[in-house]
Motif scaffolding. Structure first.
Motif, PDB file in Angstrom:
ATOM      1  N   ASP A   1       0.549  -0.806   0.176  1.00  0.00           N
ATOM      2  CA  ASP A   1       0.104   0.022   0.181  1.00  0.00           C
ATOM      3  C   ASP A   1       0.890   1.187  -0.076  1.00  0.00           C
ATOM      4  N   PRO A   2       0.565   1.915  -1.353  1.00  0.00           N
ATOM      5  CA  PRO A   2       1.539   3.221  -0.589  1.00  0.00           C
ATOM      6  C   PRO A   2       1.803   4.017   0.345  1.00  0.00           C
ATOM      7  N   ALA A   3       0.102   3.583   0.796  1.00  0.00           N
ATOM      8  CA  ALA A   3      -0.401   4.857   2.030  1.00  0.00           C
ATOM      9  C   ALA A   3       0.611   3.995   3.286  1.00  0.00           C
TER      10      ALA A   3
ATOM     11  N   HIS B   1       4.142   6.545   5.745  1.00  0.00           N
ATOM     12  CA  HIS B   1       5.328   5.714   4.672  1.00  0.00           C
ATOM     13  C   HIS B   1       5.903   5.328   4.900  1.00  0.00           C
ATOM     14  N   LEU B   2       6.623   6.075   5.333  1.00  0.00           N
ATOM     15  CA  LEU B   2       7.995   5.708   5.899  1.00  0.00           C
ATOM     16  C   LEU B   2       8.920   4.802   7.361  1.00  0.00           C
ATOM     17  N   ALA B   3       7.457   4.048   7.728  1.00  0.00           N
ATOM     18  CA  ALA B   3       7.350   2.997   9.406  1.00  0.00           C
ATOM     19  C   ALA B   3       8.301   2.251   8.455  1.00  0.00           C
TER      20      ALA B   3
ATOM     21  N   ALA C   1      13.653  14.335  11.829  1.00  0.00           N
ATOM     22  CA  ALA C   1      14.372  14.131  11.686  1.00  0.00           C
ATOM     23  C   ALA C   1      14.942  12.645  11.172  1.00  0.00           C
ATOM     24  N   CYS C   2      14.411  12.137  11.246  1.00  0.00           N
ATOM     25  CA  CYS C   2      14.256  10.692  10.674  1.00  0.00           C
ATOM     26  C   CYS C   2      13.942  10.549   9.457  1.00  0.00           C
ATOM     27  N   ARG C   3      13.107  11.552   8.293  1.00  0.00           N
ATOM     28  CA  ARG C   3      12.966  12.098   6.540  1.00  0.00           C
ATOM     29  C   ARG C   3      14.215  13.148   6.800  1.00  0.00           C
ATOM     30  N   ASP C   4      15.059  13.425   7.379  1.00  0.00           N
ATOM     31  CA  ASP C   4      15.300  14.504   6.534  1.00  0.00           C
ATOM     32  C   ASP C   4      17.155  14.004   6.291  1.00  0.00           C
ATOM     33  N   PHE C   5      17.090  12.625   7.294  1.00  0.00           N
ATOM     34  CA  PHE C   5      18.096  11.865   7.247  1.00  0.00           C
ATOM     35  C   PHE C   5      18.557  10.667   5.980  1.00  0.00           C
ATOM     36  N   TYR C   6      16.947  10.102   5.678  1.00  0.00           N
ATOM     37  CA  TYR C   6      17.143   8.907   5.406  1.00  0.00           C
ATOM     38  C   TYR C   6      16.433   8.893   3.941  1.00  0.00           C
ATOM     39  N   GLU C   7      15.182  10.042   2.799  1.00  0.00           N
ATOM     40  CA  GLU C   7      14.651   9.873   2.240  1.00  0.00           C
ATOM     41  C   GLU C   7      16.790  10.586   1.155  1.00  0.00           C
ATOM     42  N   PRO C   8      17.571  11.155   1.740  1.00  0.00           N
ATOM     43  CA  PRO C   8      18.962  11.092   0.121  1.00  0.00           C
ATOM     44  C   PRO C   8      19.460  10.546   0.423  1.00  0.00           C
TER      45      PRO C   8
END
Length: 642
Positions: A253-255, A442-444, A577-584
């Motif tokens: 599921d994309p969500a 979506h990152l979980a 903080a997790c999103r800013d580090f993980y997505e790149p």
């Protein structure tokens, strides 16, 4: 299959129609119907791949696949049966259509059978908000958008054998959103009927309880009943016959909230299980060696772990039957955090799936020829060990700092623990009603898998842990050999993950592959040269190199830094903080895009698994094993008589 694409059930029926039309004698299509041998084999390859993925999108990567056949060839094949011809006419368009390229939020390049109708992410979020207000769990639902009198109307389709309004009368979730029960009603009615038959074979009251709760959940659609089933299931330890069944994982599921129907039945392997139980008994010792552990605090585990590590049931099984888009290697369930904390959890390894990794005939273009023999000799051992660590300690560790009831916290909110990342008291936690998945969205899934993978790789230098499984400095494959192969695997897994990245939609099709790529990228950027990827554009080749001398000095500290960040952010609900580090780290650009093109030019053969069937003859259960071929796979599904 209905959760994969609207056309998938029709494709399944088309394959079965053809099988029965020729009575499984596929060569008659060549001799009697002017089908060329190449066309026949092309169809059988597609049919077997479809059946192994239970849909026309790969279970690993979520990319669409189509038959290597023309529309004319498909029409001639369908000509052997009026029923098959009629079926093909209904599905041939979407069967051959590209785009969509992959599963994802509905767009020009992607599609999702969880969201029917042209639906924006904002609309999906509004439906989720309405469901949350009424405590309707999303796991067993899909959403359908209709236009009535020029206005959008949203139907939340809830999986249940029963149809009509639920017992509590809930029907309208909001002024244009309605709960509609009975999605997959026919199939779930059959599931409930057979689970009721299974009740008389229950070995104890816990098995009776989870079977009854399964039936209630699948009959009514109640997610509360499903959670009750999981509470009883985790307490049924050391089961001789193990099972998993339900709407379990939300990877597709994309969500990241709606779950795929999955099921597995396996027979326990007592010898392997005994070794895993010894690992469980020593688990606290290994948790004390993770990067966030603090001497003298919480029995040496530190403030970001539960006071008592609830040792789970850990079983190695030989899978008898698996229903799902992939035949997975292992599982750590249930996914409900509060059940894991109050009742415990189970780890299950599918031994006969893991052993498939030991196949020296498979090519490995990312390893130098001089190291290929070593890699083939040890990579399957590393994968078993890292899988065991991944499931037990990876998914089993961590406490989510939370407000558990109004004004009640599972940590000292007046004096919060110090973050090992900043040295200061943590400044965030999960508010009342928030969960890991609701905060990280979506990152979980991918962040949790990445954290668990990192735990397994971080602990692969632990000689005490490896000795439990018989590996020492003096064993045939030594602990140093295993550690070296672990780092080779980091490079190999990271490169191969690129095959599952969609350049068109800039998205990852599978959370584990996304995690593997991010770990490789992190080590390349932060590991001080412990791994290196050499590239030869002339031959379109990539080769993984590992510097043994830097594993302890650079490799492990780098893995530890990445692991500690993800763990603390997860424990403290620090999504930003997790999103800013993980997505790149997950971005595929520049050099990595060149690597993706090379990887995609050398696609790996995709696994296809032929499964047995069981047949009851009086008081005897007979197991029928099929030929390991495309024809055997199709026959096995036909004789399941679905």
């Amino acid at each position: 299959m209905r959760q994969v694409s609207p056309e998938s059930p029709g494709i399944f029926d088309f394959i079965m129609d053809l099988y029965h039309a020729c009575d499984g004698k596929w060569d008659t299509l060549v001799t009697d119907y002017s089908i060329t041998p190449e066309e026949l084999e092309g169809f059988l390859e597609y049919a077997a791949m479809f059946l192994c993925n239970l849909g026309n999108f790969y279970g690993e990567g979520d990319q669409k696949f189509v038959p290597n056949l023309t529309a004319d060839a498909l029409q001639r094949i369908a000509g052997i049966s009026p029923t098959a011809q009629e079926r093909l006419d209904e599905i041939i368009g979407p069967l051959l259509a590209v785009p969509p390229f992959n599963l994802g939020y509905p767009s020009k390049s992607a599609q999702s059978a969880y969201y029917l109708g042209s639906m924006a992410q904002e609309e999906i979020a509004l439906v989720s908000e309405a469901m949350s207000k009424h405590s309707v769990g999303p796991e067993n639902t899909r959403v359908q958008k209709l236009i009535k009198e020029g206005k959008p109307v949203y139907h939340v389709l809830q999986a249940s054998a029963e149809t009509g309004a639920p017992a509590n009368g809930l029907y309208e979730l909001a002024n244009n959103m309605f709960l509609i029960r009975g999605d997959h009603s026919v199939e779930l009615s059959m599931v409930c009927s057979n689970l009721a038959r299974a009740l008389k074979y229950a070995s104890n009251h816990r098995q009776t309880r989870f079977l009854e709760a399964y039936i209630e959940s699948f009959r009514t659609g109640s997610q509360e009943a499903y959670q009750e089933s999981q509470k009883a299931w985790v307490m049924d330890v050391s089961a001789r016959v193990e099972n998993m069944i339900g709407f379990i994982e939300s990877y597709r599921d994309p969500a990241g909230i709606r779950s795929e129907w999955e099921a597995m039945i396996g027979i326990a392997d007592p010898d392997e299980t005994a070794r895993l139980k010894r690992f469980v008994e020593r688990s606290t010792c290994f948790i004390r060696q993770l990067p966030w552990a603090v001497d003298g605090v919480n029995d040496g585990k530190g403030p970001f772990e539960k006071t008592l590590f609830e040792a789970p049931d850990f079983t190695s099984v030989h899978a008898l039957a698996v229903c799902g888009s992939v035949v997975f290697e292992a599982a750590n369930l249930p996914n409900y955090e509060y059940i894991r904390e109050t009742c415990g959890f189970k780890n299950i390894v599918l031994a006969n799936r893991l052993c498939v990794n030991h196949n020296p005939r498979l090519s490995m273009p990312w390893i130098t020829p001089s190291e290929l023999m070593h890699f083939q000799k040890s990579t399957h051992l590393v994968r078993f060990l890292t899988t065991a660590i991944h499931e037990l300690i990876g998914h089993g560790t961590g406490i989510l700092l939370s407000e558990t009831a109004p004004g009640i916290y599972n940590f000292d909110e007046q004096s919060p623990p110090l973050s090992p990342l900043s040295g200061s008291p943590v400044a965030s936690h999960y508010a009342l009603g928030q969960t890991w998945t609701s905060v990280f969205g979506h990152l979980a899934g991918t962040v949790e898998e990445c954290r668990a993978i990192l735990v397994s790789e971080y602990l692969m230098d632990n000689k005490e842990l490896l000795s439990i499984f018989g590996y020492t400095d003096a064993s045939e494959v030594t602990v140093d050999d295993l550690l070296y192969t672990t780092y080779l695997n980091i490079g190999v897994d990271g490169l191969q993950a690129l095959e599952h990245y969609s350049f068109e939609s800039k998205s990852w099709g599978q959370v584990h592959h996304q995690a593997h790529f991010s770990i490789m990228k992190h080590l390349l950027q932060d590991g001080g040269g412990v791994i290196h990827i050499s590239q030869d554009l002339d031959s379109s080749s990539l080769t993984v190199h590992v510097d043994r001398s830097k594993i302890a000095s650079h490799g492990k500290p780098s893995l530890g830094r990445y692991l500690c960040r993800l763990h603390i952010w997860r424990c403290t609900a620090d999504f930003a903080a997790c999103r800013d580090f993980y997505e790149p780290l997950c971005a595929v650009e520049g050099l990595y895009e060149q690597w993706r093109q090379i990887v995609c030019s050398k696609p790996r053969p995709r696994w296809k698994f032929v499964q047995p069937n069981t047949f009851v003859d009086g008081d005897t259960v007979e197991v029928k094993v099929y030929e390991e071929s495309n024809r055997g796979i199709i026959q096995s599904w036909a004789e399941r008589d679905i």
